[in-house]
Enzyme design. Structure first.
Site, PDB file in Angstrom:
ATOM      1  N   ILE A   1       4.961  -2.767  -7.887  1.00 17.98           N
ATOM      2  CA  ILE A   1       4.171  -1.546  -8.053  1.00 17.98           C
ATOM      3  C   ILE A   1       4.772  -0.455  -7.174  1.00 17.98           C
ATOM      4  O   ILE A   1       4.660  -0.509  -5.951  1.00 17.98           O
ATOM      5  CB  ILE A   1       2.698  -1.780  -7.687  1.00 17.98           C
ATOM      6  CG1 ILE A   1       2.102  -2.913  -8.530  1.00 17.98           C
ATOM      7  CG2 ILE A   1       1.893  -0.490  -7.870  1.00 17.98           C
ATOM      8  CD1 ILE A   1       0.699  -3.283  -8.155  1.00 17.98           C
ATOM      9  N   ARG A   2       5.437   0.499  -7.808  1.00 21.21           N
ATOM     10  CA  ARG A   2       6.115   1.572  -7.058  1.00 21.21           C
ATOM     11  C   ARG A   2       6.851   0.963  -5.854  1.00 21.21           C
ATOM     12  O   ARG A   2       6.681   1.368  -4.712  1.00 21.21           O
ATOM     13  CB  ARG A   2       5.097   2.614  -6.600  1.00 21.21           C
ATOM     14  CG  ARG A   2       5.709   3.958  -6.253  1.00 21.21           C
ATOM     15  CD  ARG A   2       4.644   4.922  -5.769  1.00 21.21           C
ATOM     16  NE  ARG A   2       5.245   6.195  -5.408  1.00 21.21           N
ATOM     17  CZ  ARG A   2       4.601   7.173  -4.776  1.00 21.21           C
ATOM     18  NH1 ARG A   2       3.331   7.005  -4.426  1.00 21.21           N
ATOM     19  NH2 ARG A   2       5.210   8.290  -4.485  1.00 21.21           N
TER      20      ARG A   2
ATOM     21  N   GLY B   1       0.846  -1.183   0.000  1.00 16.23           N
ATOM     22  CA  GLY B   1       0.000   0.000   0.000  1.00 16.23           C
ATOM     23  C   GLY B   1       0.882   1.233   0.000  1.00 16.23           C
ATOM     24  O   GLY B   1       2.023   1.192  -0.482  1.00 16.23           O
ATOM     25  N   GLU B   2       0.386   2.317   0.545  1.00 16.65           N
ATOM     26  CA  GLU B   2       1.175   3.546   0.668  1.00 16.65           C
ATOM     27  C   GLU B   2       1.736   3.579   2.081  1.00 16.65           C
ATOM     28  O   GLU B   2       0.997   3.788   3.046  1.00 16.65           O
ATOM     29  CB  GLU B   2       0.282   4.764   0.385  1.00 16.65           C
ATOM     30  CG  GLU B   2       1.008   5.927  -0.280  1.00 16.65           C
ATOM     31  CD  GLU B   2       2.069   6.535   0.625  1.00 16.65           C
ATOM     32  OE1 GLU B   2       1.793   6.745   1.824  1.00 16.65           O
ATOM     33  OE2 GLU B   2       3.200   6.798   0.143  1.00 16.65           O
ATOM     34  N   SER B   3       3.044   3.354   2.207  1.00 16.21           N
ATOM     35  CA  SER B   3       3.623   3.104   3.527  1.00 16.21           C
ATOM     36  C   SER B   3       3.466   4.288   4.480  1.00 16.21           C
ATOM     37  O   SER B   3       3.247   4.098   5.680  1.00 16.21           O
ATOM     38  CB  SER B   3       5.102   2.723   3.397  1.00 16.21           C
ATOM     39  OG  SER B   3       5.842   3.758   2.789  1.00 16.21           O
TER      40      SER B   3
ATOM     41  N   ARG C   1      12.848   2.906   0.117  1.00 10.53           N
ATOM     42  CA  ARG C   1      11.393   2.995   0.077  1.00 10.53           C
ATOM     43  C   ARG C   1      10.830   2.966  -1.343  1.00 10.53           C
ATOM     44  O   ARG C   1       9.789   2.388  -1.597  1.00 10.53           O
ATOM     45  CB  ARG C   1      10.947   4.276   0.791  1.00 10.53           C
ATOM     46  CG  ARG C   1       9.446   4.507   0.796  1.00 10.53           C
ATOM     47  CD  ARG C   1       9.100   5.794   1.525  1.00 10.53           C
ATOM     48  NE  ARG C   1       7.682   6.072   1.477  1.00 10.53           N
ATOM     49  CZ  ARG C   1       7.094   6.738   0.488  1.00 10.53           C
ATOM     50  NH1 ARG C   1       7.815   7.177  -0.517  1.00 10.53           N
ATOM     51  NH2 ARG C   1       5.785   6.947   0.512  1.00 10.53           N
TER      52      ARG C   1
ATOM     53  N   HIS D   1       4.260  -8.304  -5.063  1.00  8.99           N
ATOM     54  CA  HIS D   1       2.897  -8.606  -4.606  1.00  8.99           C
ATOM     55  C   HIS D   1       2.446  -9.999  -5.057  1.00  8.99           C
ATOM     56  O   HIS D   1       1.734 -10.137  -6.063  1.00  8.99           O
ATOM     57  CB  HIS D   1       1.910  -7.578  -5.180  1.00  8.99           C
ATOM     58  CG  HIS D   1       2.060  -6.196  -4.653  1.00  8.99           C
ATOM     59  ND1 HIS D   1       1.322  -5.717  -3.600  1.00  8.99           N
ATOM     60  CD2 HIS D   1       2.859  -5.188  -5.052  1.00  8.99           C
ATOM     61  CE1 HIS D   1       1.654  -4.460  -3.360  1.00  8.99           C
ATOM     62  NE2 HIS D   1       2.593  -4.107  -4.233  1.00  8.99           N
TER      63      HIS D   1
ATOM     64  N   GLU E   1       0.108 -11.657  -3.829  1.00 11.39           N
ATOM     65  CA  GLU E   1      -1.356 -11.704  -3.709  1.00 11.39           C
ATOM     66  C   GLU E   1      -2.068 -11.233  -4.972  1.00 11.39           C
ATOM     67  O   GLU E   1      -3.281 -11.440  -5.118  1.00 11.39           O
ATOM     68  CB  GLU E   1      -1.814 -10.872  -2.503  1.00 11.39           C
ATOM     69  CG  GLU E   1      -1.798  -9.368  -2.684  1.00 11.39           C
ATOM     70  CD  GLU E   1      -0.421  -8.740  -2.518  1.00 11.39           C
ATOM     71  OE1 GLU E   1      -0.350  -7.498  -2.515  1.00 11.39           O
ATOM     72  OE2 GLU E   1       0.574  -9.486  -2.390  1.00 11.39           O
TER      73      GLU E   1
ATOM     74  N   CYS F   1       5.769  -5.492  -0.055  1.00 15.88           N
ATOM     75  CA  CYS F   1       5.916  -4.111  -0.537  1.00 15.88           C
ATOM     76  C   CYS F   1       5.981  -3.127   0.637  1.00 15.88           C
ATOM     77  O   CYS F   1       6.979  -3.082   1.342  1.00 15.88           O
ATOM     78  CB  CYS F   1       4.795  -3.777  -1.517  1.00 15.88           C
ATOM     79  SG  CYS F   1       5.123  -2.314  -2.524  1.00 15.88           S
TER      80      CYS F   1
END
Length: 255
Positions: A143-144, A47-49, A109, A203, A205, A79
């Site tokens: 993803i990023r 997600g967005e850490s 990051r 990821h 998942e 991630c």
């Protein structure tokens, strides 16, 4: 049946829960410290850490998460979850973010660049095939994504990947206002294990390959086996200590 908690503050927690359902494992959402009680293992999703860290602070989750990690039960970070579990993170936004820690590594990051630099690739993971069968490779969805720059001596490297040619240069402040490049290798670490901690920069998942989730569940079985062995050894030791030391172990039958 094992109960797997999935930190459900933000990010791909629904995808992890769906992956667990596909292999007939019970997954539960975790948003509060008390919901960690009774879990056999925990997944911290991507997600967005920074956002996840702020929400974890709002719910006072960091102390409970650190206690869970240090308690020896399996924890898997994907991630952003990898960033959470790292002892050190670089390439962060101004002010940084709070980390759970426990994994002896330095993670960058945003190693692979912005959203437009997201990609998929085949990763060589012999350990995954050895444990769960199938090919020596798996699909890595980045993803990023972060990446691991350095690991401690107790950390097992499970997978690495080539550094993409279009990756932006990695630079951080040296502390005196100057900037320096900190990574120049042609490959970078993207999956590791240290004791009860599993971490992937990608990821699993988001793919149909369930082997990573089964690999993680097998870590729980290993920890339970070790706990039972330790308990049995401790009990046997106590029984021996409790026996009278001034009498034979077999006689006399009567006092």
């Amino acid at each position: 049946m094992a109960v797997v908690g999935v930190l459900a503050l933000q990010g791909s927690y629904n995808e992890h829960l769906a992956a667990l359902r596909r292999i007939a494992v019970r997954g539960v959402e975790v948003r509060k410290p008390e919901q960690l009680l009774g879990l056999d293992s925990l997944i911290i999703p991507g997600g967005e850490s920074t956002t996840m860290a702020k929400l974890a602070n709002c719910h006072n989750l960091f102390p409970a998460l650190r206690e869970f990690v240090s308690g020896g039960k399996p924890v898997w970070g994907t991630c952003a979850g990898l960033i959470f579990l790292a002892n050190k993170a670089v390439g962060q936004k101004t002010g940084g973010q709070e980390l759970v820690g426990g994994l002896d590594c330095t993670v960058h990051r945003n190693f692979f660049g912005r959203q437009l630099q997201s990609f998929e690739t085949e990763l060589s993971v012999p350990k995954l095939a050895e444990k769960e069968g199938g090919n020596d490779t798996c699909r890595g969805v980045f993803i990023r994504a972060p990446a691991i720059l350095e690991v401690g001596s107790d950390v097992e490297i499970l997978a690495d990947c080539p550094v993409p040619a279009n990756r932006p240069s990695i630079i951080i402040s040296s502390g005196e206002g100057a900037e320096e490049e900190v990574y120049s290798k042609d490959r970078v670490i993207v999956a590791v294990r240290q004791g009860n901690i599993l971490a992937t920069a990608f990821h699993p998942e988001l793919t149909s390959d369930s082997r990573w989730h089964r690999f993680f569940l097998d870590m729980d079985k290993e920890s339970q086996t070790k706990a039972l062995a330790a308990l049995s050894l401790s009990s046997s030791s106590r029984d021996t200590e409790d026996m009278p030391k001034n009498k034979p172990l077999d006689l006399p039958i009567f006092e």
